[in-house]
Design a protein around this motif. Structure first.
Motif, PDB file in Angstrom:
ATOM      1  N   GLU A 257       1.158  -0.806   0.206  1.00 24.31           N
ATOM      2  CA  GLU A 257      -0.077  -0.176   0.034  1.00 24.31           C
ATOM      3  C   GLU A 257       0.981   1.294   0.022  1.00 24.31           C
TER       4      GLU A 257
ATOM      5  N   PHE B 246       2.363   1.923  -3.234  1.00 21.34           N
ATOM      6  CA  PHE B 246       0.853   2.037  -3.990  1.00 21.34           C
ATOM      7  C   PHE B 246       1.138   3.885  -3.532  1.00 21.34           C
ATOM      8  N   ARG B 247       0.958   4.250  -3.213  1.00 25.96           N
ATOM      9  CA  ARG B 247       1.217   5.656  -2.825  1.00 25.96           C
ATOM     10  C   ARG B 247       1.975   6.295  -2.901  1.00 25.96           C
TER      11      ARG B 247
ATOM     12  N   ILE C  52      -6.995   2.166  -3.793  1.00 28.17           N
ATOM     13  CA  ILE C  52      -6.162   0.627  -3.305  1.00 28.17           C
ATOM     14  C   ILE C  52      -6.204   0.350  -2.225  1.00 28.17           C
TER      15      ILE C  52
END
Length: 208
Positions: free
Chosen positions: A129, A132-133, A162
Protein backbone atom coordinates in the motif's frame (compact mmCIF):
# COMPACT_ATOMS: atom_id res chain seq x y z
CA UNK A 1 31.12 -4.28 -10.46
CA UNK A 2 28.62 -3.35 -7.75
CA UNK A 3 28.45 -5.91 -4.96
CA UNK A 4 24.67 -6.05 -5.54
CA UNK A 5 25.38 -7.38 -9.06
CA UNK A 6 27.97 -9.94 -7.94
CA UNK A 7 26.58 -13.30 -9.17
CA UNK A 8 27.56 -15.00 -5.91
CA UNK A 9 25.68 -12.44 -3.83
CA UNK A 10 22.68 -12.59 -6.13
CA UNK A 11 22.64 -16.40 -5.85
CA UNK A 12 22.87 -16.23 -2.04
CA UNK A 13 19.98 -13.76 -1.86
CA UNK A 14 17.85 -15.90 -4.18
CA UNK A 15 18.50 -18.91 -1.96
CA UNK A 16 17.54 -16.90 1.12
CA UNK A 17 14.33 -15.64 -0.50
CA UNK A 18 13.30 -19.17 -1.41
CA UNK A 19 14.21 -20.39 2.07
CA UNK A 20 12.15 -17.71 3.81
CA UNK A 21 9.00 -18.45 1.81
CA UNK A 22 9.46 -22.21 2.28
CA UNK A 23 9.79 -21.83 6.06
CA UNK A 24 6.88 -19.39 6.34
CA UNK A 25 4.49 -21.87 4.74
CA UNK A 26 4.54 -23.82 8.01
CA UNK A 27 5.59 -21.40 10.76
CA UNK A 28 5.57 -17.77 11.86
CA UNK A 29 8.36 -15.22 11.55
CA UNK A 30 8.67 -15.23 15.36
CA UNK A 31 9.44 -18.95 15.53
CA UNK A 32 12.05 -18.90 12.77
CA UNK A 33 15.67 -19.30 13.79
CA UNK A 34 18.75 -18.21 11.91
CA UNK A 35 19.92 -21.82 11.95
CA UNK A 36 16.74 -22.90 10.15
CA UNK A 37 17.15 -20.10 7.62
CA UNK A 38 20.79 -20.87 6.83
CA UNK A 39 20.27 -24.63 6.68
CA UNK A 40 17.27 -24.29 4.36
CA UNK A 41 19.15 -21.82 2.15
CA UNK A 42 22.25 -24.05 2.28
CA UNK A 43 24.56 -21.25 3.34
CA UNK A 44 26.74 -20.71 6.41
CA UNK A 45 25.89 -18.45 9.34
CA UNK A 46 28.97 -16.42 8.43
CA UNK A 47 27.59 -15.77 4.95
CA UNK A 48 24.23 -14.78 6.45
CA UNK A 49 25.87 -12.20 8.73
CA UNK A 50 27.80 -10.72 5.82
CA UNK A 51 24.48 -9.42 4.49
CA UNK A 52 22.14 -9.00 7.48
CA UNK A 53 22.49 -7.76 11.06
CA UNK A 54 20.00 -10.22 12.52
CA UNK A 55 16.85 -12.19 11.76
CA UNK A 56 14.51 -9.20 11.74
CA UNK A 57 16.80 -7.22 9.43
CA UNK A 58 16.83 -10.22 7.08
CA UNK A 59 13.03 -10.64 7.09
CA UNK A 60 12.35 -6.92 6.60
CA UNK A 61 14.89 -6.67 3.78
CA UNK A 62 13.57 -9.71 1.94
CA UNK A 63 9.95 -8.55 2.26
CA UNK A 64 10.92 -5.10 0.97
CA UNK A 65 12.70 -6.80 -1.94
CA UNK A 66 9.49 -8.65 -2.82
CA UNK A 67 7.59 -5.34 -2.85
CA UNK A 68 10.19 -3.86 -5.20
CA UNK A 69 10.02 -6.96 -7.42
CA UNK A 70 6.23 -6.67 -7.71
CA UNK A 71 6.35 -3.03 -8.82
CA UNK A 72 9.29 -3.59 -11.16
CA UNK A 73 7.23 -6.28 -12.87
CA UNK A 74 4.14 -4.08 -13.26
CA UNK A 75 5.22 -0.46 -13.74
CA UNK A 76 5.26 0.53 -17.41
CA UNK A 77 5.82 3.71 -19.41
CA UNK A 78 2.55 5.62 -19.31
CA UNK A 79 2.92 7.55 -22.57
CA UNK A 80 0.69 5.30 -24.68
CA UNK A 81 -2.10 4.97 -22.12
CA UNK A 82 -2.14 8.71 -21.31
CA UNK A 83 -1.98 10.12 -24.85
CA UNK A 84 -5.76 10.36 -25.36
CA UNK A 85 -5.85 12.75 -22.40
CA UNK A 86 -2.44 14.43 -22.22
CA UNK A 87 0.73 14.84 -24.26
CA UNK A 88 3.71 13.43 -22.39
CA UNK A 89 7.23 12.32 -23.25
CA UNK A 90 8.42 8.76 -22.93
CA UNK A 91 9.82 7.65 -19.56
CA UNK A 92 8.27 10.60 -17.74
CA UNK A 93 5.27 8.97 -16.09
CA UNK A 94 4.96 5.35 -15.09
CA UNK A 95 1.63 3.60 -14.60
CA UNK A 96 0.77 0.31 -12.90
CA UNK A 97 -0.21 -2.43 -15.36
CA UNK A 98 -2.90 -4.44 -13.60
CA UNK A 99 -2.47 -7.41 -15.94
CA UNK A 100 1.30 -7.53 -15.43
CA UNK A 101 0.85 -7.23 -11.66
CA UNK A 102 -1.79 -9.98 -11.46
CA UNK A 103 0.22 -12.22 -13.80
CA UNK A 104 3.35 -11.77 -11.68
CA UNK A 105 1.40 -12.80 -8.59
CA UNK A 106 -0.10 -15.80 -10.40
CA UNK A 107 3.36 -16.90 -11.55
CA UNK A 108 4.56 -16.66 -7.94
CA UNK A 109 1.36 -17.83 -6.30
CA UNK A 110 2.77 -19.60 -3.23
CA UNK A 111 5.10 -16.71 -2.50
CA UNK A 112 2.29 -14.15 -2.49
CA UNK A 113 -0.05 -16.37 -0.47
CA UNK A 114 2.63 -16.42 2.23
CA UNK A 115 3.49 -12.73 1.95
CA UNK A 116 -0.09 -11.45 2.13
CA UNK A 117 -0.57 -13.59 5.23
CA UNK A 118 2.10 -11.68 7.15
CA UNK A 119 1.06 -9.17 9.81
CA UNK A 120 2.62 -6.92 12.44
CA UNK A 121 6.07 -5.51 11.66
CA UNK A 122 6.27 -7.66 8.56
CA UNK A 123 2.89 -6.68 7.13
CA UNK A 124 3.44 -7.13 3.40
CA UNK A 125 0.07 -5.68 2.38
CA UNK A 126 0.85 -2.46 4.25
CA UNK A 127 4.21 -2.18 2.50
CA UNK A 128 2.54 -2.69 -0.89
CA UNK A 129 0.00 0.00 0.00
CA UNK A 130 2.80 2.45 0.87
CA UNK A 131 4.54 1.62 -2.42
CA UNK A 132 1.30 2.28 -4.34
CA UNK A 133 1.01 5.67 -2.65
CA UNK A 134 4.64 6.54 -3.39
CA UNK A 135 4.42 5.62 -7.08
CA UNK A 136 1.04 7.30 -7.40
CA UNK A 137 2.49 10.56 -6.08
CA UNK A 138 5.35 10.29 -8.58
CA UNK A 139 2.74 9.79 -11.32
CA UNK A 140 0.69 12.82 -10.23
CA UNK A 141 3.83 14.94 -10.15
CA UNK A 142 4.81 13.74 -13.63
CA UNK A 143 1.43 14.74 -15.10
CA UNK A 144 1.58 18.09 -13.28
CA UNK A 145 -1.29 17.43 -10.90
CA UNK A 146 0.15 19.43 -8.03
CA UNK A 147 -0.67 18.90 -4.38
CA UNK A 148 -2.86 22.02 -4.38
CA UNK A 149 -4.98 20.40 -7.11
CA UNK A 150 -5.35 17.13 -5.22
CA UNK A 151 -8.71 17.72 -3.60
CA UNK A 152 -10.20 15.76 -0.72
CA UNK A 153 -12.28 13.93 -3.33
CA UNK A 154 -9.17 12.74 -5.20
CA UNK A 155 -7.42 11.67 -2.00
CA UNK A 156 -10.47 9.68 -0.91
CA UNK A 157 -10.63 8.13 -4.38
CA UNK A 158 -6.99 7.07 -4.09
CA UNK A 159 -7.69 5.50 -0.68
CA UNK A 160 -10.72 3.69 -2.10
CA UNK A 161 -8.91 2.33 -5.16
CA UNK A 162 -5.74 1.21 -3.36
CA UNK A 163 -7.63 -0.43 -0.48
CA UNK A 164 -10.04 -2.12 -2.88
CA UNK A 165 -7.26 -3.30 -5.18
CA UNK A 166 -5.30 -4.83 -2.30
CA UNK A 167 -8.44 -6.58 -1.09
CA UNK A 168 -9.08 -7.91 -4.59
CA UNK A 169 -5.50 -9.19 -4.84
CA UNK A 170 -5.66 -10.98 -1.49
CA UNK A 171 -9.08 -12.53 -2.13
CA UNK A 172 -8.11 -13.63 -5.63
CA UNK A 173 -5.04 -15.40 -4.27
CA UNK A 174 -6.91 -16.90 -1.31
CA UNK A 175 -9.57 -18.32 -3.67
CA UNK A 176 -6.87 -20.08 -5.71
CA UNK A 177 -6.72 -17.59 -8.61
CA UNK A 178 -9.97 -18.94 -10.05
CA UNK A 179 -10.01 -16.07 -12.58
CA UNK A 180 -7.23 -15.60 -15.10
CA UNK A 181 -4.89 -12.61 -14.67
CA UNK A 182 -6.39 -11.14 -17.86
CA UNK A 183 -9.97 -11.45 -16.62
CA UNK A 184 -9.33 -10.13 -13.10
CA UNK A 185 -7.19 -7.24 -14.36
CA UNK A 186 -9.73 -6.27 -17.02
CA UNK A 187 -12.60 -6.38 -14.53
CA UNK A 188 -10.62 -4.38 -11.97
CA UNK A 189 -9.65 -1.84 -14.61
CA UNK A 190 -13.32 -1.36 -15.55
CA UNK A 191 -14.31 -0.85 -11.90
CA UNK A 192 -11.56 1.74 -11.39
CA UNK A 193 -12.35 3.64 -14.58
CA UNK A 194 -16.12 3.54 -14.31
CA UNK A 195 -17.57 7.00 -15.04
CA UNK A 196 -14.12 8.21 -16.09
CA UNK A 197 -13.78 11.53 -17.91
CA UNK A 198 -11.38 13.38 -20.18
CA UNK A 199 -9.17 14.70 -17.37
CA UNK A 200 -6.07 12.93 -16.09
CA UNK A 201 -6.73 11.73 -12.57
CA UNK A 202 -5.89 9.17 -9.91
CA UNK A 203 -7.50 6.34 -11.88
CA UNK A 204 -5.12 6.83 -14.83
CA UNK A 205 -2.25 5.47 -12.74
CA UNK A 206 -3.94 2.05 -12.97
CA UNK A 207 -3.70 0.68 -16.51
CA UNK A 208 -4.78 -2.59 -18.10
Amino acid sequence: MSSELDPRIMKTKRQLKVALIKLLTSQSTQSLSIQQITETAEITRGTFYLHYRDKQDFIQTIINDFVVDLFQSALIDGKESLEPKIQISEHVAYVFSLEKGFKYMADNYQTFIVLFGLTGKNNFAMKVELAFRKHLQLFLKAVNLTESQQTAHLKLKADFIITGLLGTMKNWLAEGIIYSPHFISRSTYNFIHEKDNETVSISDFFFE
